[in-house]
Design a protein around this motif. Structure first.
Motif, mmCIF file in Angstrom:
data_model
loop_
_atom_site.group_PDB
_atom_site.id
_atom_site.type_symbol
_atom_site.label_atom_id
_atom_site.label_comp_id
_atom_site.label_asym_id
_atom_site.label_seq_id
_atom_site.Cartn_x
_atom_site.Cartn_y
_atom_site.Cartn_z
ATOM 1 N N TYR A 238 0.246 8.404 7.936
ATOM 2 C CA TYR A 238 -0.990 9.255 8.128
ATOM 3 C C TYR A 238 -1.541 8.999 9.364
ATOM 4 C CZ TYR A 238 -3.918 5.303 6.302
ATOM 5 O OH TYR A 238 -4.451 3.979 6.028
ATOM 6 N N ARG B 267 -12.716 -1.615 7.567
ATOM 7 C CA ARG B 267 -12.064 -0.741 8.378
ATOM 8 C C ARG B 267 -13.087 0.111 9.292
ATOM 9 N NH1 ARG B 267 -7.071 3.016 6.559
ATOM 10 N NH2 ARG B 267 -6.078 2.656 8.573
ATOM 11 N N TYR C 246 -1.523 -0.465 10.556
ATOM 12 C CA TYR C 246 -2.060 -0.886 9.233
ATOM 13 C C TYR C 246 -0.686 -0.522 8.418
ATOM 14 C CZ TYR C 246 -3.817 -1.212 4.500
ATOM 15 O OH TYR C 246 -3.990 -1.518 3.300
ATOM 16 N N PRO D 1 -0.813 0.327 -4.043
ATOM 17 C CA PRO D 1 -1.968 1.236 -4.167
ATOM 18 C C PRO D 1 -2.261 2.391 -3.145
ATOM 19 C CG PRO D 1 -2.466 -1.048 -4.672
ATOM 20 C CD PRO D 1 -1.349 -1.092 -3.489
ATOM 21 N N GLY D 2 -2.634 3.480 -3.707
ATOM 22 C CA GLY D 2 -3.566 4.348 -2.754
ATOM 23 C C GLY D 2 -4.995 3.927 -2.804
ATOM 24 N N SER E 82 0.920 -1.223 -0.047
ATOM 25 C CA SER E 82 0.102 -0.075 0.155
ATOM 26 C C SER E 82 0.753 1.285 0.076
ATOM 27 C CB SER E 82 -0.742 -0.117 1.200
ATOM 28 O OG SER E 82 -1.388 1.138 1.458
ATOM 29 N N VAL E 83 0.429 2.282 -0.428
ATOM 30 C CA VAL E 83 1.126 3.619 -0.154
ATOM 31 C C VAL E 83 1.427 3.918 1.385
ATOM 32 C CG1 VAL E 83 0.260 4.559 -2.279
ATOM 33 C CG2 VAL E 83 -0.976 4.966 -0.147
ATOM 34 N N ALA E 84 0.416 3.210 2.244
ATOM 35 C CA ALA E 84 0.523 3.418 3.427
ATOM 36 C C ALA E 84 1.800 2.649 3.979
ATOM 37 C CB ALA E 84 -0.578 2.791 4.229
ATOM 38 N N GLN F 219 -5.819 11.958 -5.677
ATOM 39 C CA GLN F 219 -5.012 11.699 -4.263
ATOM 40 C C GLN F 219 -3.582 12.268 -4.443
ATOM 41 O OE1 GLN F 219 -4.599 7.712 -2.842
ATOM 42 N NE2 GLN F 219 -4.862 8.213 -0.794
ATOM 43 N N PHE G 160 -12.987 -2.180 1.368
ATOM 44 C CA PHE G 160 -11.889 -1.945 2.391
ATOM 45 C C PHE G 160 -12.132 -0.853 3.563
ATOM 46 C CE2 PHE G 160 -8.375 0.871 3.472
ATOM 47 C CZ PHE G 160 -7.329 -0.082 3.862
HETATM 48 C C1 8X3 Z 1 -4.972 1.688 1.922
HETATM 49 C C2 8X3 Z 1 -4.741 3.006 1.182
HETATM 50 O O1 8X3 Z 1 -4.180 5.212 2.035
HETATM 51 O O2 8X3 Z 1 -6.238 3.962 2.898
HETATM 52 O O3 8X3 Z 1 -4.026 0.812 1.897
HETATM 53 O O4 8X3 Z 1 -4.004 3.451 3.695
HETATM 54 S S1 8X3 Z 1 -4.812 4.143 2.648
#
Ligand code: 8X3
Ligand code: NDP
Length: 250
Positions: A143, A190, A149, A179-180, A136-138, A239, A186
């Motif tokens: 953030y 969450r 996560y 990915p973003g 992930s971009v995470a 984004q 998802f």
């Molecule tokens: C999911 C993308 O930006 O919600 O991995 O963490 S984000």
């Protein structure tokens, strides 16, 4: 020759879209997930000669091994593992987070991914196959509320690069896809099923879709065997990045 992929998390989002895209491109697919009805529906839609549904929780190694041992002829020789099953739980700051949710993310996104990879590696090496891990971009950009996560996805990214090193000379390809924002289930997962929160997040953002990511996975998988995409980061145009924060009073 027909190739075979095992795609975890085939019941929703990226995984379900990837199952459809790979089958449309002529692959056989073992699709996994906990929701048996959804896997049955995919098999009914795409054909039992193209898709095999393997129902198990990725955290349950015994159930996983039973399902893998029962793979029918034609689905046993895997050329590609797509480690996609995963989740985020919660958006609260670390100091207010639920430890059980943190453990679930680590167990699913990290421990189960590592275990399945370890199990399938000998076969993938024998067949000069490929592994695509969904990070992930995470993994790269922290953030607020992303804490564990983001940590799990950073692990996935770095594990992928480490695998690349270790598999040097085997011909096995390894890719980290990062990915973003993409609209799937998802955010419903969450937030514990908060449809309004999900709709608000994606509303007006033109997020990526499961089909966008599936097309990317297929592209990576079908590149010539001498070419490896190490990491691939992708985002919706709408984004981008935000800056650092400064607390002037603590
Ligand atoms: C999911 C993308 O930006 O919600 O991995 O963490 S984000
Ligand atoms: P979805 O919630 O739509 O799909 C998640 C999939 O993971 C489902 O098929 C689910 O299957 C499976 N899964 C989750 N936990 C388990 C488990 N314990 N055992 C077996 N399967 C499990 O989300 P996405 O498609 O968006 O997510 C796919 C991957 O992409 C995840 O790793 C996510 O972190 C990552 N990602 C998502 C982004 C986004 O913005 N959507 C961006 C970057 C990365 P089932 O519930 O049937 O078991």
């Amino acid at each position: 020759m027909t190739k075979t992929a095992l795609i975890t998390g085939g019941t929703s989002g990226f995984g379900a879209a990837a199952v459809r895209a790979f089958v449309a491109a002529g692959w056989r697919v073992v699709a996994t997930g906990r929701r048996a009805q959804r896997l049955h529906a995919l098999v009914a839609e795409l054909g039992a000669d193209k898709v095999h549904g393997a129902v198990f929780d990725v955290r349950d190694e015994a159930a996983r091994d039973t399902a893998l041992a029962a793979l029918p002829e034609g689905f046993r020789d895997l050329d590609l593992l797509v480690n996609n099953a995963g989740l985020a739980l919660g958006t609260r700051p670390a100091q207010q987070a639920d430890l059980a949710q943190w453990r679930t993310m680590i167990d699913t996104n990290v421990s189960a991914l590592v275990s399945l990879t370890h199990k399938l590696l000998p076969g993938l090496i024998a067949r000069r196959g490929a592994i695509i891990n969904i990070s992930s971009v995470a993994a790269t950009y922290p953030y607020a509320g992303g804490n564990v996560y983001g940590g799990t996805k950073a692990f996935v990214k770095q594990f992928s690069l480490g695998l690349r090193s270790d598999l040097h000379g085997t011909g096995v390809r390894v890719t980290s896809i990062e990915p973003g924002m993409a609209e799937t289930e998802f955010t419903l997962v969450r937030t514990g099923g908060d449809r309004a929160a999900s709709d608000t997040l994606y509303g007006g953002a033109e997020p990526m879709t499961g089909a966008d990511i599936a097309a990317t996975l297929l592209w990576v998988a079908q590149l010539p065997p001498h070419l490896n995409i190490n990491r691939l980061e992708l985002m919706p145009v709408r984004q981008s990045f935000a800056g650092f924060q400064v607390a002037r009073k603590v």
